[in-house]
Scaffold this motif. Structure first.
Motif, PDB file in Angstrom:
ATOM      1  N   PHE A  92       6.275  10.745   3.383  1.00 40.33           N
ATOM      2  CA  PHE A  92       5.710   9.414   3.549  1.00 40.33           C
ATOM      3  C   PHE A  92       6.595   8.568   4.463  1.00 40.33           C
ATOM      4  CE2 PHE A  92       3.612   5.514   2.330  1.00 40.33           C
ATOM      5  CZ  PHE A  92       2.345   5.936   1.948  1.00 40.33           C
ATOM      6  N   ARG A  93       7.900   8.596   4.199  1.00 34.24           N
ATOM      7  CA  ARG A  93       8.837   7.840   5.041  1.00 34.24           C
ATOM      8  C   ARG A  93       8.847   8.380   6.471  1.00 34.24           C
ATOM      9  NH1 ARG A  93      11.579   8.030   0.283  1.00 34.24           N
ATOM     10  NH2 ARG A  93      12.848   9.791   0.921  1.00 34.24           N
ATOM     11  N   ARG A  94       8.770   9.677   6.605  1.00 35.84           N
ATOM     12  CA  ARG A  94       8.764  10.288   7.931  1.00 35.84           C
ATOM     13  C   ARG A  94       7.529   9.856   8.726  1.00 35.84           C
ATOM     14  NH1 ARG A  94       9.736  16.629   7.708  1.00 35.84           N
ATOM     15  NH2 ARG A  94      11.663  15.998   6.713  1.00 35.84           N
ATOM     16  N   ALA A  95       6.399   9.784   8.051  1.00 39.56           N
ATOM     17  CA  ALA A  95       5.146   9.463   8.737  1.00 39.56           C
ATOM     18  C   ALA A  95       4.941   7.966   8.952  1.00 39.56           C
ATOM     19  CB  ALA A  95       3.964  10.035   7.953  1.00 39.56           C
ATOM     20  N   TYR A  96       5.287   7.153   7.942  1.00 37.57           N
ATOM     21  CA  TYR A  96       4.934   5.734   7.985  1.00 37.57           C
ATOM     22  C   TYR A  96       6.134   4.787   8.008  1.00 37.57           C
ATOM     23  CZ  TYR A  96       0.622   7.928   6.481  1.00 37.57           C
ATOM     24  OH  TYR A  96      -0.463   8.746   6.391  1.00 37.57           O
ATOM     25  N   ARG A  97       7.323   5.334   7.890  1.00 42.42           N
ATOM     26  CA  ARG A  97       8.546   4.518   7.862  1.00 42.42           C
ATOM     27  C   ARG A  97       8.535   3.513   6.709  1.00 42.42           C
ATOM     28  NH1 ARG A  97      11.168   6.711  11.838  1.00 42.42           N
ATOM     29  NH2 ARG A  97      10.275   6.928  13.894  1.00 42.42           N
ATOM     30  N   LEU A  98       7.898   3.899   5.638  1.00 41.10           N
ATOM     31  CA  LEU A  98       7.830   3.114   4.396  1.00 41.10           C
ATOM     32  C   LEU A  98       7.958   4.066   3.223  1.00 41.10           C
ATOM     33  CD1 LEU A  98       4.631   0.918   4.864  1.00 41.10           C
ATOM     34  CD2 LEU A  98       6.946   0.055   4.695  1.00 41.10           C
ATOM     35  N   THR A  99       8.483   3.582   2.125  1.00 44.39           N
ATOM     36  CA  THR A  99       8.440   4.381   0.905  1.00 44.39           C
ATOM     37  C   THR A  99       7.047   4.232   0.302  1.00 44.39           C
ATOM     38  OG1 THR A  99       9.138   2.578  -0.523  1.00 44.39           O
ATOM     39  CG2 THR A  99      10.894   3.955   0.452  1.00 44.39           C
ATOM     40  N   PRO A 100       6.636   5.165  -0.531  1.00 45.78           N
ATOM     41  CA  PRO A 100       5.343   5.002  -1.199  1.00 45.78           C
ATOM     42  C   PRO A 100       5.274   3.708  -2.009  1.00 45.78           C
ATOM     43  CG  PRO A 100       6.073   7.261  -1.392  1.00 45.78           C
ATOM     44  CD  PRO A 100       7.211   6.490  -0.784  1.00 45.78           C
ATOM     45  N   ALA A 101       6.368   3.331  -2.654  1.00 45.54           N
ATOM     46  CA  ALA A 101       6.377   2.091  -3.447  1.00 45.54           C
ATOM     47  C   ALA A 101       6.202   0.868  -2.555  1.00 45.54           C
ATOM     48  CB  ALA A 101       7.676   1.991  -4.237  1.00 45.54           C
ATOM     49  N   ALA A 102       6.853   0.860  -1.409  1.00 44.78           N
ATOM     50  CA  ALA A 102       6.710  -0.266  -0.478  1.00 44.78           C
ATOM     51  C   ALA A 102       5.277  -0.346   0.045  1.00 44.78           C
ATOM     52  CB  ALA A 102       7.692  -0.131   0.682  1.00 44.78           C
ATOM     53  N   TYR A 103       4.706   0.803   0.341  1.00 45.21           N
ATOM     54  CA  TYR A 103       3.309   0.825   0.799  1.00 45.21           C
ATOM     55  C   TYR A 103       2.383   0.284  -0.293  1.00 45.21           C
ATOM     56  CZ  TYR A 103      -1.215   2.504   2.342  1.00 45.21           C
ATOM     57  OH  TYR A 103      -2.536   2.566   2.711  1.00 45.21           O
ATOM     58  N   GLN A 104       2.629   0.697  -1.519  1.00 40.86           N
ATOM     59  CA  GLN A 104       1.793   0.246  -2.634  1.00 40.86           C
ATOM     60  C   GLN A 104       1.911  -1.263  -2.836  1.00 40.86           C
ATOM     61  OE1 GLN A 104       2.599   2.032  -6.528  1.00 40.86           O
ATOM     62  NE2 GLN A 104       0.411   2.503  -6.623  1.00 40.86           N
ATOM     63  N   ARG A 105       3.122  -1.781  -2.708  1.00 40.73           N
ATOM     64  CA  ARG A 105       3.313  -3.237  -2.823  1.00 40.73           C
ATOM     65  C   ARG A 105       2.541  -3.981  -1.736  1.00 40.73           C
ATOM     66  NH1 ARG A 105       8.542  -1.772  -4.110  1.00 40.73           N
ATOM     67  NH2 ARG A 105       9.272  -2.158  -1.983  1.00 40.73           N
ATOM     68  N   LEU A 106       2.570  -3.456  -0.516  1.00 42.64           N
ATOM     69  CA  LEU A 106       1.842  -4.089   0.584  1.00 42.64           C
ATOM     70  C   LEU A 106       0.332  -4.095   0.319  1.00 42.64           C
ATOM     71  CD1 LEU A 106       3.685  -2.647   3.697  1.00 42.64           C
ATOM     72  CD2 LEU A 106       3.694  -5.017   2.918  1.00 42.64           C
ATOM     73  N   CYS A 107      -0.152  -3.054  -0.312  1.00 38.54           N
ATOM     74  CA  CYS A 107      -1.589  -2.956  -0.581  1.00 38.54           C
ATOM     75  C   CYS A 107      -2.032  -3.811  -1.743  1.00 38.54           C
ATOM     76  CB  CYS A 107      -1.975  -1.502  -0.869  1.00 38.54           C
ATOM     77  SG  CYS A 107      -1.819  -0.434   0.561  1.00 38.54           S
ATOM     78  N   THR A 108      -1.153  -4.032  -2.687  1.00 35.12           N
ATOM     79  CA  THR A 108      -1.551  -4.760  -3.900  1.00 35.12           C
ATOM     80  C   THR A 108      -1.036  -6.181  -3.934  1.00 35.12           C
ATOM     81  OG1 THR A 108       0.352  -3.868  -5.096  1.00 35.12           O
ATOM     82  CG2 THR A 108      -1.727  -2.667  -5.277  1.00 35.12           C
ATOM     83  N   ASN A 109      -0.231  -6.565  -2.977  1.00 36.51           N
ATOM     84  CA  ASN A 109       0.368  -7.897  -2.972  1.00 36.51           C
ATOM     85  C   ASN A 109      -0.409  -8.832  -2.040  1.00 36.51           C
ATOM     86  OD1 ASN A 109       2.169  -9.855  -3.648  1.00 36.51           O
ATOM     87  ND2 ASN A 109       3.777  -9.185  -2.254  1.00 36.51           N
ATOM     88  N   LEU A 110      -1.721  -8.850  -2.229  1.00 35.73           N
ATOM     89  CA  LEU A 110      -2.573  -9.691  -1.401  1.00 35.73           C
ATOM     90  C   LEU A 110      -2.841 -11.020  -2.095  1.00 35.73           C
ATOM     91  CD1 LEU A 110      -5.162  -7.001  -0.305  1.00 35.73           C
ATOM     92  CD2 LEU A 110      -3.207  -7.826   0.982  1.00 35.73           C
ATOM     93  N   THR A 111      -2.885 -12.072  -1.329  1.00 33.83           N
ATOM     94  CA  THR A 111      -3.203 -13.374  -1.916  1.00 33.83           C
ATOM     95  C   THR A 111      -4.716 -13.586  -1.898  1.00 33.83           C
ATOM     96  OG1 THR A 111      -2.968 -14.446   0.220  1.00 33.83           O
ATOM     97  CG2 THR A 111      -1.027 -14.378  -1.197  1.00 33.83           C
ATOM     98  N   ASP A 112      -5.196 -14.384  -2.829  1.00 33.54           N
ATOM     99  CA  ASP A 112      -6.650 -14.635  -2.910  1.00 33.54           C
ATOM    100  C   ASP A 112      -7.075 -15.725  -1.983  1.00 33.54           C
ATOM    101  OD1 ASP A 112      -7.222 -12.682  -4.744  1.00 33.54           O
ATOM    102  OD2 ASP A 112      -6.636 -13.962  -6.412  1.00 33.54           O
TER     103      ASP A 112
END
Length: 148
Positions: free
Chosen positions: A128-148
């Motif tokens: 994941f880090r090799r492909a996206y330069r993010l950890t899976p946890a960081a990616y998950q936070r970006l996806c779920t940390n959206l404001t309404d």
């Protein structure tokens, strides 16, 4: 690469491809190069579909070759020619795409890794880090940390 793939216990497809690349490099010194006859598109589609169906398993190149009916060396060359990457690289990208969707849906990383076919969460994290330069946890936070 073949040595590392064997001794670091990579997946069977990665080991097979590394050993095949080594054999191909060595065989150039034994015989003149022979041109491959291009396989038909349906055969390569069968190989691709096989990887999609068995994404979460430890598929070997021999299994893939047996399923398509061509030898593993020709299969690797033709697959790369058709899809621009080896069967192993295609499988990793397929797993990563599925992992992204599951992580975005809020599934725990350990479950995601097992579900998509990585040996463990750490193995998924490396790719994941090799492909996206993010950890899976960081990616998950970006996806779920959206404001309404």
């Amino acid at each position: 690469r073949a040595f590392l793939a064997v001794h670091l216990n990579e997946g069977r497809l990665a080991r097979d491809e590394s050993l095949d690349n080594l054999m191909e490099a060595l065989s150039k010194h034994l015989r003149p190069s022979q041109s491959d006859k291009a396989e038909s598109a349906p055969v390569m589609e069968r190989a691709r579909d096989f990887l999609h169906v068995l994404m979460a398993t430890d598929v070997s190149l021999d299994e893939l070759a047996s399923y398509t009916g061509i030898d593993r060396f020709r299969l690797t060359r033709q697959f790369k020619r058709t899809y621009g990457q080896t069967p192993h690289a295609y499988l990793i990208r397929l797993r990563l795409r599925a992992a992204r969707a599951l992580l975005a849906a809020g599934k725990p990383a350990a479950e995601v890794a097992a579900e998509v076919g990585f040996s463990d969460q750490s193995h998924m994290g490396v790719w994941f880090r090799r492909a996206y330069r993010l950890t899976p946890a960081a990616y998950q936070r970006l996806c779920t940390n959206l404001t309404d």
